[in-house]
Scaffold this active site. Structure first.
Site, PDB file in Angstrom:
ATOM      1  N   SER A 182       0.790  -1.224   0.000  1.00 30.82           N
ATOM      2  CA  SER A 182       0.000   0.000   0.000  1.00 30.82           C
ATOM      3  C   SER A 182       0.821   1.272   0.000  1.00 30.82           C
ATOM      4  O   SER A 182       0.335   2.315  -0.452  1.00 30.82           O
ATOM      5  CB  SER A 182      -0.955  -0.001   1.198  1.00 30.82           C
ATOM      6  OG  SER A 182      -0.243  -0.066   2.416  1.00 30.82           O
ATOM      7  N   HIS A 210      -5.574  -3.952  -1.602  1.00 38.14           N
ATOM      8  CA  HIS A 210      -5.270  -2.856  -2.519  1.00 38.14           C
ATOM      9  C   HIS A 210      -5.149  -3.314  -3.968  1.00 38.14           C
ATOM     10  O   HIS A 210      -4.889  -2.485  -4.850  1.00 38.14           O
ATOM     11  CB  HIS A 210      -3.974  -2.159  -2.104  1.00 38.14           C
ATOM     12  CG  HIS A 210      -4.122  -1.235  -0.936  1.00 38.14           C
ATOM     13  ND1 HIS A 210      -4.552   0.069  -1.057  1.00 38.14           N
ATOM     14  CD2 HIS A 210      -3.920  -1.430   0.385  1.00 38.14           C
ATOM     15  CE1 HIS A 210      -4.587   0.639   0.132  1.00 38.14           C
ATOM     16  NE2 HIS A 210      -4.210  -0.250   1.033  1.00 38.14           N
ATOM     17  N   LYS A 241     -12.360  -0.602   0.126  1.00 40.35           N
ATOM     18  CA  LYS A 241     -11.521   0.145  -0.816  1.00 40.35           C
ATOM     19  C   LYS A 241     -12.209   0.158  -2.182  1.00 40.35           C
ATOM     20  O   LYS A 241     -13.207   0.842  -2.353  1.00 40.35           O
ATOM     21  CB  LYS A 241     -10.114  -0.441  -0.835  1.00 40.35           C
ATOM     22  CG  LYS A 241      -9.391  -0.261   0.501  1.00 40.35           C
ATOM     23  CD  LYS A 241      -7.977  -0.780   0.484  1.00 40.35           C
ATOM     24  CE  LYS A 241      -7.220  -0.400   1.744  1.00 40.35           C
ATOM     25  NZ  LYS A 241      -7.819  -0.901   3.006  1.00 40.35           N
TER      26      LYS A 241
END
Length: 396
Positions: A182, A210, A241
Site C-alpha cells: 500500500s 489494494h 476500498k
C-alpha cells in the site's frame, strides 16, 4: 496515578509534534468522490482508496436502502448465534465466484480477517514466512499465532527461498504477502512466489485489499494477473476500498480452511455480523463487477496518464503496477508542508512519514480513481509541479 500518566502522554505528544509527525484529521462534509468538500471548500480528492469511484454510486446506495427496509439496520448478534441472514451467504458466494475460490467467510474488516486467520490454522510446529512490507494487520495477526516466524525482504525471491529452506523442518509452511503493497504501490511477484511454494512444499496467502478491483484485466487481483485464480490457498480482502469503500472484510479460499475459521476464528466468533445494508451493497457491487470492466479500464488509463506526466515533470515516483503513485519527498516535514500547500491549490492529499513508512522515506501517496476525469488529473499534475518548483523538489 493518572496525573503522572497524563504528564507522560503530554510529553510523548509534544515530541511527536516537534518531530513533525503529528497527524491532524481534516473534516469531509460531503460524500466520498473525486470531488469532496473539506472545511467548506471543494477540493479534488487524490488520497482515498476509492479506486473504482463506487463509494457514492447510486446503485450501491439504493441496494443499501432496500436492505434497510427489508432486512433492518443491524443484526445484534454474532453469526453462529443469531446473526446470519440469507444476504450474508449470498455475498460470501459472490466473493468466492469472483475470485474463483471454494468458500468465503465475512468479517467486520480485513484487519479482523488477517487478525483471525493464522492462530486457528497453525501451531508452534508450523512456519509463517512473511514479506517485510506486509500490512500492519498481517503483522498483528502473525503475533497472535504461535507459529515460527520468518521474514523476507520485500518481493525478494532469493531471500524468500532462503527463508523457505530455513523453515523446512516445520510441519506446515505458509507464505504471506500483500497483493499490492500500500505504501509503494508495487505488485507482489505472485508467479515466482507460487513456484517457490511448490518447490518447497508451502502454501500461499495473499491480501488483495489494494489489488482487488484494481489489478488484473477484470480487476480480480493478482491471482488473475498471474493466471493463478483458484490456485492460492488463502485470500483476504476488504469491501472498504475498491469494492464500495464502506466496511467489511473477508477471507476466501479452500473450503476446509474457511470451515475451520468458522469454528475457531475469534474475530468472527466474537464480533457482530455485518449490517444488512453493507452486505446488500456488496452483493450489488459484485453484480456490477461481473457485468462490465469499464471502470477498471478507466482506472488503468488514468493511472498510466498521471504517472507518465508526473515523471516527465521530474518527480521521483516508486515503480507501480497499481493505482498507487508514491511521490517520494523523503523528509517528513516537507511531506506535510507539500500536502498543506496542495490543499490550498484545491488538491487533497496526505503526507506519509514514520511510523507509517520507514524514517527518511516520507512521501505523498497519490491514489488514482476511475472517478477522476482528465481535467482532474491535469489540475493535480499542475499543482504538484507548481509546489514542487516552489519547494525545490523539481527543477523550473
Amino acid at each position: 496515578m493518572y496525573s503522572d500518566f497524563q504528564q507522560h502522554l503530554s510529553a510523548e505528544l509534544t515530541a511527536i509534534k516537534e518531530a513533525g509527525l503529528y497527524k491532524n484529521e481534516r473534516l469531509i462534509c460531503s460524500p466520498q468522490g473525486a470531488e469532496i468538500t473539506v472545511n467548506g471548500k471543494t477540493v479534488l480528492n487524490f488520497c482515498a482508496n476509492n479506486y473504482l469511484g463506487l463509494a457514492d454510486h447510486q446503485a450501491l446506495i439504493d441496494a443499501a436502502k432496500h436492505a434497510l427496509d427489508t432486512r433492518g439496520y443491524g443484526m445484534s448478534s454474532v453469526r453462529f448465534i443469531c446473526g446470519t441472514q440469507d444476504l450474508h451467504k449470498e455475498l460470501e458466494a459472490a466473493i468466492a465466484h469472483f475470485f474463483g475460490t471454494e468458500d468465503t467467510i465475512l468479517y467486520a474488516a480485513c484487519f479482523d480477517a488477517n487478525g483471525g486467520v493464522f492462530e486457528p490454522l497453525l501451531t508452534d510446529e508450523d512456519a509463517i514466512i512473511s514479506d517485510a512490507l506486509n500490512h500492519a494487520s498481517i503483522i498483528d495477526g502473525v503475533r497472535l499465532c504461535k507459529a515460527q516466524r520468518f521474514r523476507y525482504a520485500n518481493a525478494d525471491m532469493a531471500d524468500l527461498e532462503a527463508q523457505l529452506q530455513a523453515a523446512q523442518a516445520c510441519r506446515f509452511r505458509l507464505i504471506v504477502t500483500d497483493g499490492v503493497f500500500s505504501m509503494d504501490g508495487n505488485v507482489c511477484p505472485l508467479d515466482q512466489i507460487y513456484a517457490l511454494a511448490n518447490r518447497y512444499n508451502a502454501m500461499v496467502m495473499v491480501d488483495e485489499s489494494h489489488s482487488a478491483g484494481v489489478v488484473g484485466a477484470t480487476g480480480r487481483g493478482v491471482t488473475e494477473q498471474f493466471d493463478l485464480r483458484g490456485e492460492i490457498e488463502i485470500i483476504t480482502g476488504t469491501l472498504g476500498k475498491a469494492f464500495g469503500g464502506a466496511v467489511g472484510g473477508f477471507t476466501t479460499g479452500k473450503k476446509e480452511i474457511i470451515d475451520l475459521l468458522r469454528q475457531r476464528s475469534r474475530p468472527y466468533l466474537f464480533s457482530n455480523s455485518l449490517p444488512p445494508m453493507i452486505v446488500a451493497a456488496g452483493i450489488e457491487l459484485f453484480r456490477m463487477m461481473n457485468s462490465t470492466n469499464e471502470r477498471q479500464e478507466r482506472l488503468h488509463a488514468n493511472t498510466l496518464y498521471f504517472r507518465e506526466k508526473m515523471l516527465a515533470a521530474g518527480f521521483d515516483i516508486k515503480p507501480t503496477q497499481s493505482a498507487i503513485c508514491a511521490v517520494m519527498l523523503y523528509d517528513a516535514k516537507l511531506s506535510q508542508e507539500f500536502a498543506a500547500r496542495l490543499q490550498d491549490e484545491g488538491i487533497y492529499v496526505t503526507g506519509f512519514y514514520y511510523p507509517v513508512v520507514p524514517k527518511g522515506q516520507a512521501r505523498i501517496r497519490v491514489q488514482i480513481s476511475a472517478a477522476h476525469e482528465r481535467a482532474h488529473l491535469d489540475k493535480c499534475i499542475a499543482a504538484f509541479t507548481k509546489i514542487g518548483r516552489e519547494l525545490g523538489v523539481v527543477g523550473a
